[in-house]
Design a protein around this motif. Structure first.
Motif, short mmCIF file in Angstrom:
data_model
loop_
_atom_site.label_atom_id
_atom_site.label_comp_id
_atom_site.label_asym_id
_atom_site.label_seq_id
_atom_site.Cartn_x
_atom_site.Cartn_y
_atom_site.Cartn_z
N GLY A 108 0.81 -1.20 0.00
CA GLY A 108 0.00 0.00 0.00
C GLY A 108 0.85 1.25 0.00
O GLY A 108 0.49 2.28 -0.57
N GLN A 109 2.01 1.17 0.66
CA GLN A 109 3.00 2.24 0.59
C GLN A 109 3.90 1.91 -0.60
O GLN A 109 4.61 0.91 -0.60
CB GLN A 109 3.84 2.28 1.86
CG GLN A 109 5.06 3.18 1.80
CD GLN A 109 4.77 4.63 2.13
OE1 GLN A 109 3.64 5.07 1.96
NE2 GLN A 109 5.75 5.36 2.60
N TRP A 193 -3.09 -0.07 -5.97
CA TRP A 193 -3.99 1.06 -6.21
C TRP A 193 -4.48 1.62 -4.88
O TRP A 193 -4.63 0.88 -3.90
CB TRP A 193 -5.21 0.62 -7.03
CG TRP A 193 -4.92 0.06 -8.37
CD1 TRP A 193 -5.24 -1.19 -8.81
CD2 TRP A 193 -4.31 0.72 -9.49
NE1 TRP A 193 -4.84 -1.37 -10.12
CE2 TRP A 193 -4.27 -0.20 -10.56
CE3 TRP A 193 -3.77 2.00 -9.67
CZ2 TRP A 193 -3.72 0.12 -11.80
CZ3 TRP A 193 -3.23 2.33 -10.91
CH2 TRP A 193 -3.21 1.39 -11.95
N ASP A 194 -4.74 2.90 -4.85
CA ASP A 194 -5.37 3.50 -3.68
C ASP A 194 -6.70 2.80 -3.39
O ASP A 194 -7.08 2.59 -2.24
CB ASP A 194 -5.59 5.00 -3.93
CG ASP A 194 -6.02 5.73 -2.69
OD1 ASP A 194 -5.42 5.48 -1.63
OD2 ASP A 194 -6.97 6.53 -2.77
N GLU A 195 -7.39 2.40 -4.46
CA GLU A 195 -8.61 1.60 -4.35
C GLU A 195 -8.53 0.48 -5.38
O GLU A 195 -8.73 0.71 -6.57
CB GLU A 195 -9.85 2.47 -4.62
CG GLU A 195 -11.16 1.73 -4.44
CD GLU A 195 -12.37 2.60 -4.71
OE1 GLU A 195 -13.50 2.05 -4.75
OE2 GLU A 195 -12.20 3.82 -4.90
N ARG A 224 -14.37 5.62 -9.91
CA ARG A 224 -13.22 6.18 -9.20
C ARG A 224 -13.29 7.71 -9.18
O ARG A 224 -13.76 8.33 -10.12
CB ARG A 224 -11.90 5.77 -9.90
CG ARG A 224 -11.58 4.29 -9.86
CD ARG A 224 -11.25 3.83 -8.45
NE ARG A 224 -10.85 2.42 -8.42
CZ ARG A 224 -11.70 1.41 -8.35
NH1 ARG A 224 -13.00 1.63 -8.33
NH2 ARG A 224 -11.26 0.16 -8.31
N PRO A 240 -4.89 7.09 -8.88
CA PRO A 240 -3.93 7.12 -7.77
C PRO A 240 -3.54 5.76 -7.20
O PRO A 240 -4.36 4.86 -7.09
CB PRO A 240 -4.66 7.95 -6.71
CG PRO A 240 -6.10 7.73 -7.00
CD PRO A 240 -6.22 7.53 -8.48
N TYR A 241 -2.25 5.68 -6.85
CA TYR A 241 -1.75 4.69 -5.91
C TYR A 241 -1.72 5.39 -4.55
O TYR A 241 -2.22 6.50 -4.41
CB TYR A 241 -0.35 4.23 -6.27
CG TYR A 241 -0.17 3.73 -7.69
CD1 TYR A 241 -0.57 2.46 -8.06
CD2 TYR A 241 0.41 4.54 -8.67
CE1 TYR A 241 -0.41 1.99 -9.36
CE2 TYR A 241 0.59 4.09 -9.97
CZ TYR A 241 0.17 2.82 -10.31
OH TYR A 241 0.34 2.37 -11.60
N GLY A 242 -1.13 4.78 -3.55
CA GLY A 242 -0.92 5.47 -2.29
C GLY A 242 0.35 6.31 -2.37
O GLY A 242 1.09 6.28 -3.35
N PHE A 246 0.70 8.22 -8.94
CA PHE A 246 -0.50 7.94 -9.73
C PHE A 246 -0.09 7.45 -11.11
O PHE A 246 1.04 7.67 -11.57
CB PHE A 246 -1.41 9.18 -9.85
CG PHE A 246 -0.71 10.41 -10.38
CD1 PHE A 246 -0.56 10.62 -11.74
CD2 PHE A 246 -0.21 11.35 -9.50
CE1 PHE A 246 0.08 11.75 -12.22
CE2 PHE A 246 0.44 12.49 -9.97
CZ PHE A 246 0.59 12.68 -11.34
#
Length: 389
Positions: A108-109, A193-195, A224, A240-242, A246
């Motif tokens: 996630g990071q 992914w952020d989501e 999104r 976006p990613y975290g 992005f």
């Protein structure tokens, strides 16, 4: 693997200290990106940052007209070594070990790993000022090797594998007895992914090829909140990613190829950087691509013909060295959980004027052969070749 470093501690330059020079390097990266992706009718993946990193290190050993050509073509500012260090300082906050990444459970990071290495001949004399610059600004490990040893390519491949978590298994260029220096940069990126996308929502959807043919490809779906912008002949989003990263996706108008020059890329960046986030219904195919690029032609076409030619001045590295090879291997996977990408750029150098042979012989007419046992002189096999077809 034996390693030494020039007796210079690595400098950490504060981001923003050379703001104008940092912006010049961003433009340089886009300039290289345009050159590296000049065939929009094919699957392409490249790392402009890796190429810029490698060329920036090479510039540390350039002199006279070679240095002037590199500065002009790449737009390198006077403080480019310090600016490169500063520009990547923030990115290096996300450093980690690529080998530790579980591709089934992406971090996630985001993990962003940058590594540099210079392989030099054992006992050779490589310019101290050149090595000191690489140590101070790039943290490049220096590895003395015997390029004539058949084990040396494996040592370089091991470095490539380790620094890319196995995503790139081998160095892009071969090395051998005539190699005078091999310089590499590796870039690795892994992020969720952020989501994430729901895998159950992935289906076979139509995709229109360059030829106009419609094919079915695995396609992810989801709503999104993303930055969205529209420009002349394009629309785009920042997915976006975290951690502030992005994936910028740019869709050209129908009938327009996905190719943009440096100025157009800057316009796209300006449009999306200033865009507000909106809710979109997104359909995005998954993809996994790899590419090997011979950079000699790319760099010559960009305007670095003298730099990669036989008369280049790299005496600050070692008198008579020239660029004998330049290549990049890159790979990317984009799927429901996130993205993994890696690239290695390699520059190889050799002496400009190899020792001429004393005799030239071509077996271009019928000839005889023998297989001899050295100790006894016995001919194990003996024959002639009248027609080698």
């Amino acid at each position: 693997m034996k390693q030494f470093r020039a007796p210079v501690a690595r400098t950490v330059v504060e981001p923003g200290r050379y703001a104008d020079a940092e912006e010049a390097l961003r433009r340089s990266a886009f300039r290289l990106g345009v050159a590296l992706t000049a065939r929009p009718d094919t699957n392409q993946v490249s790392s402009p940052v890796s190429a810029l990193y490698a060329l920036s290190m090479l510039r540390a050993g350039a002199g006279s007209t070679t240095a002037a050509e590199m500065d002009l073509v790449l737009g390198l500012p006077v403080e480019h070594h310090a600016a490169m260090n500063a520009l990547l300082a923030t990115v290096q906050y996300f450093d980690g070990d690529p080998v530790s990444v579980d591709e089934e459970d992406l971090p996630g990071q985001p993990l962003v790993h940058l590594a540099n290495a210079v392989f030099v001949p054992e006992g050779g004399e490589i310019g101290e000022a050149f090595l000191a610059t690489l140590a101070r600004y790039y943290g490049a490990g220096v590895h003395p090797v015997d390029f004539a040893d058949p084990a040396t390519p494996g040592l370089i491949d091991d470095w490539v594998w380790r620094e890319t978590g196995g995503r790139v298994a081998r160095a892009p260029l071969a090395v051998g007895a005539d190699t005078g220096l091999s310089m590499l940069n590796a870039v690795y990126f892994a992020a969720a992914w952020d989501e994430p996308f729901d895998a159950s929502g992935t289906g076979q959807d139509p995709f229109i090829l360059v030829t106009g043919t419609r094919v079915l490809v695995p396609t992810m779906h989801g709503y999104r909140w993303v930055r969205y912008a529209v420009g002349p002949d394009w629309q785009g989003i920042d997915l976006p990613y975290g951690g502030g990263f992005f994936l910028r996706l740019v869709l050209p108008a129908e009938g327009v190829p996905p190719a943009w020059d440096e100025q157009e890329l800057a316009g796209i960046a300006d449009g999306l950087d200033a865009a507000e986030s909106i809710r979109v219904d997104l359909s995005l195919p998954t993809w996994e691509h790899s590419l090997h690029l011979d950079l000699i032609g790319v760099l010559a076409g960009l305007g670095l013909a003298k730099t990669v030619g036989p008369g280049a001045d790299f005496d600050a590295i070692h008198p008579g060295l020239r660029v004998s090879g330049a290549a990049q291997a890159a790979t990317i996977t984009v799927a429901e959980k996130g993205t993994i990408a890696a690239a290695v750029t390699q520059l190889a150098m050799m002496t400009s004027a190899p020792v001429p042979p004393e005799v030239s012989i071509a077996f271009d007419r019928p000839f005889g052969y023998q297989i001899i046992h050295e100790d006894t002189g016995l001919p194990l096999f003996l024959g002639t070749v009248a027609d080698p077809r």
